[in-house]
Design a protein around this motif. Structure first.
Motif, PDB file in Angstrom:
ATOM      1  N   ASN A 148      31.309   4.239 -71.390  1.00 48.69           N
ATOM      2  CA  ASN A 148      30.666   3.106 -70.732  1.00 48.69           C
ATOM      3  C   ASN A 148      30.328   2.050 -71.768  1.00 48.69           C
ATOM      4  O   ASN A 148      29.675   2.335 -72.779  1.00 48.69           O
ATOM      5  CB  ASN A 148      29.387   3.548 -70.009  1.00 48.69           C
ATOM      6  CG  ASN A 148      28.928   2.533 -68.988  1.00 48.69           C
ATOM      7  OD1 ASN A 148      29.577   1.501 -68.797  1.00 48.69           O
ATOM      8  ND2 ASN A 148      27.824   2.818 -68.321  1.00 48.69           N
ATOM      9  N   TRP A 194      33.566  -1.577 -62.722  1.00 49.58           N
ATOM     10  CA  TRP A 194      33.275  -2.546 -63.772  1.00 49.58           C
ATOM     11  C   TRP A 194      32.470  -3.739 -63.277  1.00 49.58           C
ATOM     12  O   TRP A 194      32.687  -4.239 -62.179  1.00 49.58           O
ATOM     13  CB  TRP A 194      34.577  -3.072 -64.370  1.00 49.58           C
ATOM     14  CG  TRP A 194      35.260  -2.105 -65.269  1.00 49.58           C
ATOM     15  CD1 TRP A 194      34.850  -0.851 -65.573  1.00 49.58           C
ATOM     16  CD2 TRP A 194      36.485  -2.309 -65.971  1.00 49.58           C
ATOM     17  NE1 TRP A 194      35.734  -0.250 -66.424  1.00 49.58           N
ATOM     18  CE2 TRP A 194      36.762  -1.136 -66.690  1.00 49.58           C
ATOM     19  CE3 TRP A 194      37.380  -3.357 -66.064  1.00 49.58           C
ATOM     20  CZ2 TRP A 194      37.889  -0.978 -67.491  1.00 49.58           C
ATOM     21  CZ3 TRP A 194      38.501  -3.222 -66.868  1.00 49.58           C
ATOM     22  CH2 TRP A 194      38.754  -2.040 -67.579  1.00 49.58           C
ATOM     23  N   THR A 252      29.357   7.716 -74.402  1.00 49.82           N
ATOM     24  CA  THR A 252      30.268   8.563 -73.636  1.00 49.82           C
ATOM     25  C   THR A 252      29.482   9.721 -73.046  1.00 49.82           C
ATOM     26  O   THR A 252      28.431  10.118 -73.560  1.00 49.82           O
ATOM     27  CB  THR A 252      31.404   9.104 -74.521  1.00 49.82           C
ATOM     28  OG1 THR A 252      30.845   9.898 -75.574  1.00 49.82           O
ATOM     29  CG2 THR A 252      32.233   7.982 -75.116  1.00 49.82           C
ATOM     30  N   MET A 275      28.091   4.272 -63.298  1.00 56.16           N
ATOM     31  CA  MET A 275      28.543   5.431 -64.060  1.00 56.16           C
ATOM     32  C   MET A 275      28.638   6.664 -63.163  1.00 56.16           C
ATOM     33  O   MET A 275      29.602   7.445 -63.231  1.00 56.16           O
ATOM     34  CB  MET A 275      27.593   5.704 -65.233  1.00 56.16           C
ATOM     35  CG  MET A 275      27.893   6.996 -65.991  1.00 56.16           C
ATOM     36  SD  MET A 275      29.578   7.052 -66.669  1.00 56.16           S
ATOM     37  CE  MET A 275      29.275   6.382 -68.296  1.00 56.16           C
ATOM     38  N   PRO A 316      27.534  -3.020 -66.648  1.00 59.03           N
ATOM     39  CA  PRO A 316      28.204  -1.823 -67.168  1.00 59.03           C
ATOM     40  C   PRO A 316      29.703  -1.860 -66.874  1.00 59.03           C
ATOM     41  O   PRO A 316      30.132  -2.413 -65.855  1.00 59.03           O
ATOM     42  CB  PRO A 316      27.520  -0.696 -66.391  1.00 59.03           C
ATOM     43  CG  PRO A 316      27.178  -1.320 -65.068  1.00 59.03           C
ATOM     44  CD  PRO A 316      26.907  -2.777 -65.333  1.00 59.03           C
ATOM     45  N   TYR A 317      30.471  -1.242 -67.774  1.00 60.35           N
ATOM     46  CA  TYR A 317      31.921  -1.124 -67.590  1.00 60.35           C
ATOM     47  C   TYR A 317      32.351   0.329 -67.828  1.00 60.35           C
ATOM     48  O   TYR A 317      32.999   0.642 -68.833  1.00 60.35           O
ATOM     49  CB  TYR A 317      32.656  -2.064 -68.549  1.00 60.35           C
ATOM     50  CG  TYR A 317      32.434  -3.519 -68.238  1.00 60.35           C
ATOM     51  CD1 TYR A 317      33.332  -4.226 -67.446  1.00 60.35           C
ATOM     52  CD2 TYR A 317      31.312  -4.185 -68.714  1.00 60.35           C
ATOM     53  CE1 TYR A 317      33.125  -5.567 -67.148  1.00 60.35           C
ATOM     54  CE2 TYR A 317      31.092  -5.524 -68.416  1.00 60.35           C
ATOM     55  CZ  TYR A 317      32.011  -6.200 -67.634  1.00 60.35           C
ATOM     56  OH  TYR A 317      31.800  -7.528 -67.330  1.00 60.35           O
ATOM     57  N   PRO A 318      31.970   1.261 -66.920  1.00 63.04           N
ATOM     58  CA  PRO A 318      32.324   2.670 -67.106  1.00 63.04           C
ATOM     59  C   PRO A 318      33.797   2.921 -66.786  1.00 63.04           C
ATOM     60  O   PRO A 318      34.335   2.398 -65.807  1.00 63.04           O
ATOM     61  CB  PRO A 318      31.403   3.389 -66.119  1.00 63.04           C
ATOM     62  CG  PRO A 318      31.139   2.386 -65.042  1.00 63.04           C
ATOM     63  CD  PRO A 318      31.142   1.057 -65.720  1.00 63.04           C
ATOM     64  N   THR A 319      34.444   3.755 -67.640  1.00 61.60           N
ATOM     65  CA  THR A 319      35.854   4.114 -67.460  1.00 61.60           C
ATOM     66  C   THR A 319      35.981   5.633 -67.571  1.00 61.60           C
ATOM     67  O   THR A 319      35.457   6.226 -68.521  1.00 61.60           O
ATOM     68  CB  THR A 319      36.722   3.447 -68.538  1.00 61.60           C
ATOM     69  OG1 THR A 319      36.542   2.032 -68.448  1.00 61.60           O
ATOM     70  CG2 THR A 319      38.188   3.776 -68.343  1.00 61.60           C
ATOM     71  N   THR A 345      31.722   6.370 -61.117  1.00 65.44           N
ATOM     72  CA  THR A 345      32.927   6.605 -61.915  1.00 65.44           C
ATOM     73  C   THR A 345      33.169   8.094 -62.109  1.00 65.44           C
ATOM     74  O   THR A 345      34.302   8.581 -61.978  1.00 65.44           O
ATOM     75  CB  THR A 345      32.805   5.887 -63.275  1.00 65.44           C
ATOM     76  OG1 THR A 345      32.808   4.480 -63.050  1.00 65.44           O
ATOM     77  CG2 THR A 345      33.957   6.256 -64.195  1.00 65.44           C
TER      78      THR A 345
END
Length: 610
Positions: A273, A238, A177, A227, A256-259, A230
């Protein structure tokens, strides 16, 4: 306030100063919105208001030596029940020091409990002498409940944070994070292992330790990575594949899957992430691609036909070898079902078996059948059909391996013909040998002559069989037959002239025996018996005309030998030649005995070869 009940002179003397000090304040204390009570210098309760009695759950006796310092039924401080001389009031009366803000638990006679906060001050006279103390306390049970709930909520939150932290640490997937500026606030062990570095929390940005690349190998700037987008746009980014180069130089493909993370007001406070290391899947994908390439190369370059057939019998895929077998292009075959090309007599057996396979009753079957090629030619094929099932166990399609077996089937047919012919020829040969033996015996003057002539005729018959065996009994060349019979006499006196002509087995045996007799006669009495003699053999073929078969025309001409005169009697050799040509071949044989040499004209129909 309750009035003082003076029980003894001594008590009255002790309480008088504090009661005098209360004076007109007693009525005001009675109306305070908090619990209040007053003790004299010895700790006896001299006054309390209704709120104190309500909080205690009882009304203690005034000036009672058995109820010193406090009106509680039981009192708990610091988690334990205390004696009356340990109460805060006792402490104030002993030391003269005030006590403020101390919390205790009041236990009532009915067993209920309330929390109270005490504020105790000493009371002194005009000379500064301690004459008592006043305790103002109030119920803080609700506050304690709220505080306990707050503490419990905080503990629950800490526990939850620990639980989530432990959970994230235990996950095999890398997770970290960041705050709104991209600085690392948390990472798990898997993330550190993937990155190859331990970042400094609150200081480092994760991707600073990496060189980033796109899947095609071109550099990817940090401010272009998912990232960064995002955190800039406040929305997930994503699954975009990228490649990270770790500090040790190893490159790791990942997704990567940054939220984004928001606080309650909706302000962006950071992002979480999830990183998926796809090195293994990439390696598997490469291996699978290599395997598929090998399979495709095998499929395309196999010298055996391969086809995939749908449940309805239509071609889904074919390889070049099958196209070569059928004569159709791949595009043309994909418009067919496999019922379209077989010979009409071979369709139903294969259709029946395939329908059983498509229904799931047969996993595999094999069949031999004929295809009618695009050019009309018939070819024999061996088909091996295997069912391929889907995840539900239903037949999705079948794989058919098709091998061209035309040569084998033709060889089998030739072998059958050969065996039949051999059986027939053996019988005929035995009959011929028997006839030769009888005729030779009748015409032989001595046993030695019989043995010589009989053996020579058997050898001639054997050589004819050798020629037929060499060509699998399909026939023999006329020139080869003549050269074989005339070979003992050399090339000088013999000239052969005519087209290449393959004779059927029956004609081969008949002419071989006739040429043997004629050559033997020429060697004994004719052109081959002297050095100056010559033999010319010429032949030609008249092609088929209507129902009339093709015919052989052959002339045997001897020159330069001894003068020839017609024989006084026809010998066995002449009769054998005439009987062979006329009887066995259905032709004609005209033999003349001119003085210059023997002349023989042979006409014979040509049997079709098998």
């Amino acid at each position: 306030m309750h009035s003082v009940d003076v029980r003894s002179k001594a008590a009255g003397v002790s309480a008088a100063p504090v009661l005098k000090a209360l004076g007109s304040w007693e009525r005001m204390l009675a109306n305070l919105p908090m619990a209040v009570y007053v003790c004299d210098a010895d700790g006896r309760i001299v006054s309390y208001n209704a709120r104190a009695a309500e909080l205690w759950g009882r009304e203690p006796s005034l000036m009672d030596d058995s109820e010193l310092f406090c009106g509680s039924y039981k009192l708990h401080f610091d988690g334990r029940q205390i004696a009356r001389d340990e109460t805060p009031m006792a402490h104030v009366l002993r030391t003269g020091e005030p006590v403020h803000g101390r919390e205790g638990l009041v236990e009532r006679p009915d067993g209920s409990q309330v929390w109270a906060m005490v504020h105790i001050d000493p009371i002194t006279d005009d000379d500064g002498e301690l004459i008592g103390a006043i305790n103002c306390f109030h119920d803080i049970t609700a506050q304690k409940r709220v505080e306990a709930e707050r503490i419990q909520a905080e503990e629950d939150l800490r526990q939850q944070e620990r639980w989530y932290s432990d959970l994230l640490q235990a996950l095999p997937a890398p997770i970290y994070t960041t705050d709104a500026e991209g600085r690392i606030t948390f990472y798990n062990r898997a993330a550190a292992e993937l990155a190859g570095v331990e970042p400094r929390l609150g200081v480092d940005e994760w991707c600073v330790s990496w060189k980033l690349f796109r899947p095609d190998g071109t550099p990817l700037r940090h401010d272009e990575c998912p990232m960064a987008r995002t955190l800039k746009e406040g929305k997930p980014s994503w699954g975009e594949e990228a490649i990270a180069e770790r500090p040790d130089g190893r490159r790791v493909p990942f997704r990567p899957y940054p939220t984004p993370l928001f606080d309650r007001s909706g302000a962006l406070v950071g992002a979480v992430n999830l990183l998926l290391d796809i090195s293994a899947s990439k390696a598997a994908e490469a291996a699978l691609g290599e395997r598929d390439q090998r399979l495709e190369a095998t499929y395309q370059h196999a010298n055996i036909g391969i086809a995939e057939i749908g449940p309805d019998g239509r071609y889904l895929r074919v390889n070049p070898a099958l196209c070569a077998i059928t004569g159709y292009s791949a595009e043309e075959m994909l418009d067919f079902s496999f019922f379209d090309m077989p010979h009409p007599d071979d369709i139903e057996p294969d259709r029946t078996l395939y329908c059983q396979q498509a229904a799931g009753a047969l996993k595999r079957y094999a069949v031999e059948k004929r295809y009618i090629r695009k050019d009309g030619r018939v070819v024999w094929v061996a088909v091996d059909s295997s069912a391929v099932r889907d995840h539900d166990g239903k037949v999705a399609y079948s794989v058919r391996v098709i091998q061209d077996i035309t040569e084998r089937r033709n060889a089998e047919a030739r072998q059958k013909v050969l065996l039949d012919e051999l059986n027939h020829r053996v019988k005929n040969t035995l009959a011929t040998v028997q006839s030769i033996a009888l005729q030779t015996a009748r015409n032989a003057p001595t046993m030695d002559a019989f043995t010589h002539d009989f053996e020579a005729r058997l050898v001639a018959l054997s050589k004819a069989h050798d020629l037929l065996t060499r060509d699998h009994w399909e026939g023999a060349d006329l020139g080869d037959i003549l050269r074989q019979e005339l070979a003992p006499f050399g090339d000088g006196p013999v000239r052969l002239e005519g087209p290449k002509l393959t004779l059927a087995p029956r004609s081969t045996l008949a002419l071989a025996m006739a040429f043997h007799e004629m050559a033997t006669n020429a060697a004994k009495y004719g052109a081959l018996s002297t050095p100056d003699g010559r033999l010319d053999v010429r032949w030609d073929v008249a092609p088929r005309s209507g129902e009339r078969p093709a015919r052989l025309s052959l002339s045997w001409t001897e020159n330069g030998g001894p003068p020839v005169a017609p024989p006084r009697r026809r010998g066995f050799g002449a009769r054998l030649v005439e009987r062979t040509i006329n009887g066995d071949l259905g032709g004609s044989c005209e033999m003349r005995f001119d003085p210059e040499g023997v002349r023989c004209e042979i006409q014979a129909p040509l049997d079709p070869r098998p």
